[in-house]
Motif scaffolding. Structure first.
Motif, PDB file in Angstrom:
ATOM      1  N   LEU A 134       0.714  -1.287   0.085  1.00 27.36           N
ATOM      2  CA  LEU A 134      -0.003  -0.097  -0.010  1.00 27.36           C
ATOM      3  C   LEU A 134       0.881   1.323   0.051  1.00 27.36           C
ATOM      4  CD1 LEU A 134      -2.717  -0.947   2.344  1.00 27.36           C
ATOM      5  CD2 LEU A 134      -2.895  -0.679   0.128  1.00 27.36           C
ATOM      6  N   PRO A 135       0.514   2.245  -0.712  1.00 28.04           N
ATOM      7  CA  PRO A 135       1.241   3.542  -0.660  1.00 28.04           C
ATOM      8  C   PRO A 135       1.172   4.076   0.614  1.00 28.04           C
ATOM      9  CG  PRO A 135      -0.731   3.903  -2.064  1.00 28.04           C
ATOM     10  CD  PRO A 135      -0.586   2.470  -1.524  1.00 28.04           C
ATOM     11  N   GLN A 136       2.164   4.782   0.772  1.00 28.00           N
ATOM     12  CA  GLN A 136       2.506   5.744   2.082  1.00 28.00           C
ATOM     13  C   GLN A 136       1.313   7.003   2.207  1.00 28.00           C
ATOM     14  OE1 GLN A 136       4.890   4.965   4.127  1.00 28.00           O
ATOM     15  NE2 GLN A 136       3.625   6.120   5.613  1.00 28.00           N
ATOM     16  N   TRP A 137       0.942   7.278   1.313  1.00 25.87           N
ATOM     17  CA  TRP A 137      -0.181   8.422   1.511  1.00 25.87           C
ATOM     18  C   TRP A 137      -1.464   7.692   1.998  1.00 25.87           C
ATOM     19  CZ3 TRP A 137      -4.885   7.987  -1.158  1.00 25.87           C
ATOM     20  CH2 TRP A 137      -5.053   7.210  -2.253  1.00 25.87           C
ATOM     21  N   MET A 138      -1.655   6.243   1.725  1.00 32.20           N
ATOM     22  CA  MET A 138      -2.838   5.802   2.343  1.00 32.20           C
ATOM     23  C   MET A 138      -2.385   5.329   3.747  1.00 32.20           C
ATOM     24  SD  MET A 138      -4.224   2.778  -0.305  1.00 32.20           S
ATOM     25  CE  MET A 138      -5.090   3.102  -1.609  1.00 32.20           C
ATOM     26  N   LEU A 139      -1.215   5.152   4.108  1.00 31.37           N
ATOM     27  CA  LEU A 139      -0.875   4.444   5.384  1.00 31.37           C
ATOM     28  C   LEU A 139      -0.782   5.703   6.529  1.00 31.37           C
ATOM     29  CD1 LEU A 139       1.609   1.973   4.345  1.00 31.37           C
ATOM     30  CD2 LEU A 139      -0.713   1.336   5.059  1.00 31.37           C
ATOM     31  N   SER A 140      -0.495   6.939   5.856  1.00 28.31           N
ATOM     32  CA  SER A 140      -0.219   7.904   6.826  1.00 28.31           C
ATOM     33  C   SER A 140      -1.566   8.385   7.793  1.00 28.31           C
ATOM     34  CB  SER A 140      -0.102   9.196   6.152  1.00 28.31           C
ATOM     35  OG  SER A 140       0.128  10.591   6.700  1.00 28.31           O
ATOM     36  N   ALA A 141      -1.376   8.478   9.010  1.00 28.23           N
ATOM     37  CA  ALA A 141      -2.305   8.779  10.074  1.00 28.23           C
ATOM     38  C   ALA A 141      -3.030   9.830   9.747  1.00 28.23           C
ATOM     39  CB  ALA A 141      -1.819   8.694  11.430  1.00 28.23           C
ATOM     40  N   LYS A 142      -2.375  11.126   9.155  1.00 30.80           N
ATOM     41  CA  LYS A 142      -2.838  12.297   9.041  1.00 30.80           C
ATOM     42  C   LYS A 142      -3.898  12.126   7.915  1.00 30.80           C
ATOM     43  CE  LYS A 142       0.389  14.168   5.666  1.00 30.80           C
ATOM     44  NZ  LYS A 142       1.115  15.175   5.432  1.00 30.80           N
ATOM     45  N   ASN A 143      -3.967  11.167   6.973  1.00 30.31           N
ATOM     46  CA  ASN A 143      -5.102  11.035   5.863  1.00 30.31           C
ATOM     47  C   ASN A 143      -6.194  10.062   6.264  1.00 30.31           C
ATOM     48  OD1 ASN A 143      -3.419  12.725   4.474  1.00 30.31           O
ATOM     49  ND2 ASN A 143      -2.352  11.060   3.328  1.00 30.31           N
ATOM     50  N   ARG A 144      -6.124   9.479   7.503  1.00 22.44           N
ATOM     51  CA  ARG A 144      -6.914   8.301   7.830  1.00 22.44           C
ATOM     52  C   ARG A 144      -8.443   8.609   7.651  1.00 22.44           C
ATOM     53  NH1 ARG A 144      -4.937   6.633  12.764  1.00 22.44           N
ATOM     54  NH2 ARG A 144      -3.564   4.860  11.671  1.00 22.44           N
ATOM     55  N   ASP A 145      -8.929   9.915   8.459  1.00 21.92           N
ATOM     56  CA  ASP A 145     -10.292  10.191   8.485  1.00 21.92           C
ATOM     57  C   ASP A 145     -10.846  10.458   7.253  1.00 21.92           C
ATOM     58  OD1 ASP A 145      -9.890   9.795  11.312  1.00 21.92           O
ATOM     59  OD2 ASP A 145      -9.669  11.981  11.643  1.00 21.92           O
ATOM     60  N   THR A 146     -10.172  11.037   6.518  1.00 17.00           N
ATOM     61  CA  THR A 146     -10.677  11.448   5.024  1.00 17.00           C
ATOM     62  C   THR A 146     -10.738  10.204   4.129  1.00 17.00           C
ATOM     63  OG1 THR A 146      -9.513  13.835   5.216  1.00 17.00           O
ATOM     64  CG2 THR A 146     -10.300  13.011   3.209  1.00 17.00           C
ATOM     65  N   ILE A 147      -9.644   9.436   4.083  1.00 18.18           N
ATOM     66  CA  ILE A 147      -9.719   8.409   3.183  1.00 18.18           C
ATOM     67  C   ILE A 147     -10.883   7.219   3.678  1.00 18.18           C
ATOM     68  CG2 ILE A 147      -8.359   5.947   2.732  1.00 18.18           C
ATOM     69  CD1 ILE A 147      -5.913   7.826   2.701  1.00 18.18           C
ATOM     70  N   ILE A 148     -10.963   7.111   5.077  1.00 17.79           N
ATOM     71  CA  ILE A 148     -12.079   6.053   5.587  1.00 17.79           C
ATOM     72  C   ILE A 148     -13.487   6.785   4.981  1.00 17.79           C
ATOM     73  CG2 ILE A 148     -13.092   5.379   7.598  1.00 17.79           C
ATOM     74  CD1 ILE A 148     -10.603   4.025   6.846  1.00 17.79           C
ATOM     75  N   LYS A 149     -13.563   8.256   5.137  1.00 15.91           N
ATOM     76  CA  LYS A 149     -14.994   8.790   4.662  1.00 15.91           C
ATOM     77  C   LYS A 149     -15.150   8.469   3.356  1.00 15.91           C
ATOM     78  CE  LYS A 149     -14.988  12.249   8.086  1.00 15.91           C
ATOM     79  NZ  LYS A 149     -14.834  13.864   8.224  1.00 15.91           N
ATOM     80  N   LYS A 150     -13.915   8.599   2.524  1.00 20.24           N
ATOM     81  CA  LYS A 150     -14.171   8.133   0.939  1.00 20.24           C
ATOM     82  C   LYS A 150     -14.412   6.850   0.680  1.00 20.24           C
ATOM     83  CE  LYS A 150     -11.533  11.770  -1.274  1.00 20.24           C
ATOM     84  NZ  LYS A 150     -12.381  12.351  -1.856  1.00 20.24           N
ATOM     85  N   ILE A 151     -14.088   5.984   1.519  1.00 19.83           N
ATOM     86  CA  ILE A 151     -14.294   4.685   1.456  1.00 19.83           C
ATOM     87  C   ILE A 151     -15.761   4.208   1.724  1.00 19.83           C
ATOM     88  CG2 ILE A 151     -14.005   2.219   2.336  1.00 19.83           C
ATOM     89  CD1 ILE A 151     -10.740   2.796   2.422  1.00 19.83           C
ATOM     90  N   VAL A 152     -16.264   4.750   2.800  1.00 16.30           N
ATOM     91  CA  VAL A 152     -17.710   4.762   3.129  1.00 16.30           C
ATOM     92  C   VAL A 152     -18.566   5.200   1.927  1.00 16.30           C
ATOM     93  CG1 VAL A 152     -19.364   5.375   4.740  1.00 16.30           C
ATOM     94  CG2 VAL A 152     -17.283   4.815   5.657  1.00 16.30           C
ATOM     95  N   ALA A 153     -18.245   6.425   1.405  1.00 15.76           N
ATOM     96  CA  ALA A 153     -18.932   6.859   0.271  1.00 15.76           C
ATOM     97  C   ALA A 153     -18.798   5.998  -0.952  1.00 15.76           C
ATOM     98  CB  ALA A 153     -18.352   8.420  -0.426  1.00 15.76           C
ATOM     99  N   LEU A 154     -17.840   5.149  -1.198  1.00 14.58           N
ATOM    100  CA  LEU A 154     -17.894   4.353  -2.243  1.00 14.58           C
ATOM    101  C   LEU A 154     -18.660   3.049  -1.968  1.00 14.58           C
ATOM    102  CD1 LEU A 154     -13.911   4.381  -3.227  1.00 14.58           C
ATOM    103  CD2 LEU A 154     -15.923   5.128  -4.785  1.00 14.58           C
ATOM    104  N   GLU A 155     -18.444   2.638  -0.709  1.00 14.53           N
ATOM    105  CA  GLU A 155     -19.612   1.619  -0.452  1.00 14.53           C
ATOM    106  C   GLU A 155     -20.903   1.674  -0.708  1.00 14.53           C
ATOM    107  OE1 GLU A 155     -17.141  -0.681   3.311  1.00 14.53           O
ATOM    108  OE2 GLU A 155     -18.287   1.027   3.640  1.00 14.53           O
ATOM    109  N   LYS A 156     -21.270   3.065  -0.856  1.00 12.06           N
ATOM    110  CA  LYS A 156     -22.771   3.486  -0.997  1.00 12.06           C
ATOM    111  C   LYS A 156     -23.032   3.474  -2.430  1.00 12.06           C
ATOM    112  CE  LYS A 156     -23.179   5.763   3.255  1.00 12.06           C
ATOM    113  NZ  LYS A 156     -23.383   7.025   4.275  1.00 12.06           N
ATOM    114  N   THR A 157     -22.063   3.297  -3.385  1.00 13.93           N
ATOM    115  CA  THR A 157     -22.436   3.651  -4.897  1.00 13.93           C
ATOM    116  C   THR A 157     -22.732   2.174  -5.247  1.00 13.93           C
ATOM    117  OG1 THR A 157     -20.117   3.241  -5.530  1.00 13.93           O
ATOM    118  CG2 THR A 157     -20.925   5.567  -5.007  1.00 13.93           C
TER     119      THR A 157
END
Length: 157
Positions: A134-157
């Motif tokens: 996995l790329p570092q930008w995904m693993l970074s703690a500072k990106n965690r909340d935004t990435i999880i929100k994006k995953i939740v939005a994708l799950e709804k499509t």
């Protein structure tokens, strides 16, 4: 949380893609045992194709194994027909993508974990696991909340 070894190919048996004819959600299916055969079907427009391994595919490396050349796992397209993945989103110029809902769920669980420990396989540590790639930008703690929100939005499509 401890995570067992996972391979990207495990998620490639059922890939959700965008149908090139009608733009609806369609499926590319392949065998986990043999990725040399795959099929595409769109239930909206009934478009379909079969890939038998004899046409061009993404080649990343050659191997001593018969007929195995490797599958590129970088672009947000399926590795057989090169159709855009259904589950993808942009984040700071990078593409967050998943092959299917199971892949999205795994990403959400892994990226959302505060502590990510890998479990050693019977053969030792593997640098080929999905976790290690996995790329570092995904693993970074500072990106965690935004990435999880994006995953939740994708799950709804």
């Amino acid at each position: 949380m401890k995570f067992e070894y996972r391979s990207l190919i495990e998620f490639m048996t059922n890939i959700s893609v965008v149908c090139p004819k009608c733009g609806s959600k369609a499926q590319v299916t392949s065998s986990y045992i043999s990725v040399w055969k795959a099929s595409f079907i769109c239930t909206s427009c009934l478009s379909h194709r079969v890939w038998d391994g004899n046409t061009s595919s993404f080649v990343t490396a050659h191997s001593n194994y018969d007929r195995y050349e490797g599958i590129l796992s970088g672009p947000a397209v399926d590795s057989f027909f090169r159709y855009p993945l259904w589950y993808q989103s942009e984040y700071k110029g990078e593409v967050l993508y998943a092959y299917n809902l199971t892949h999205l769920s795994w990403l959400k669980q892994y990226l959302g974990a505060m502590l990510r420990e890998r479990i050693q396989t019977p053969h030792g540590w593997s640098n080929q696991s999905l976790q290690s790639r996995l790329p570092q930008w995904m693993l970074s703690a500072k990106n965690r909340d935004t990435i999880i929100k994006k995953i939740v939005a994708l799950e709804k499509t």
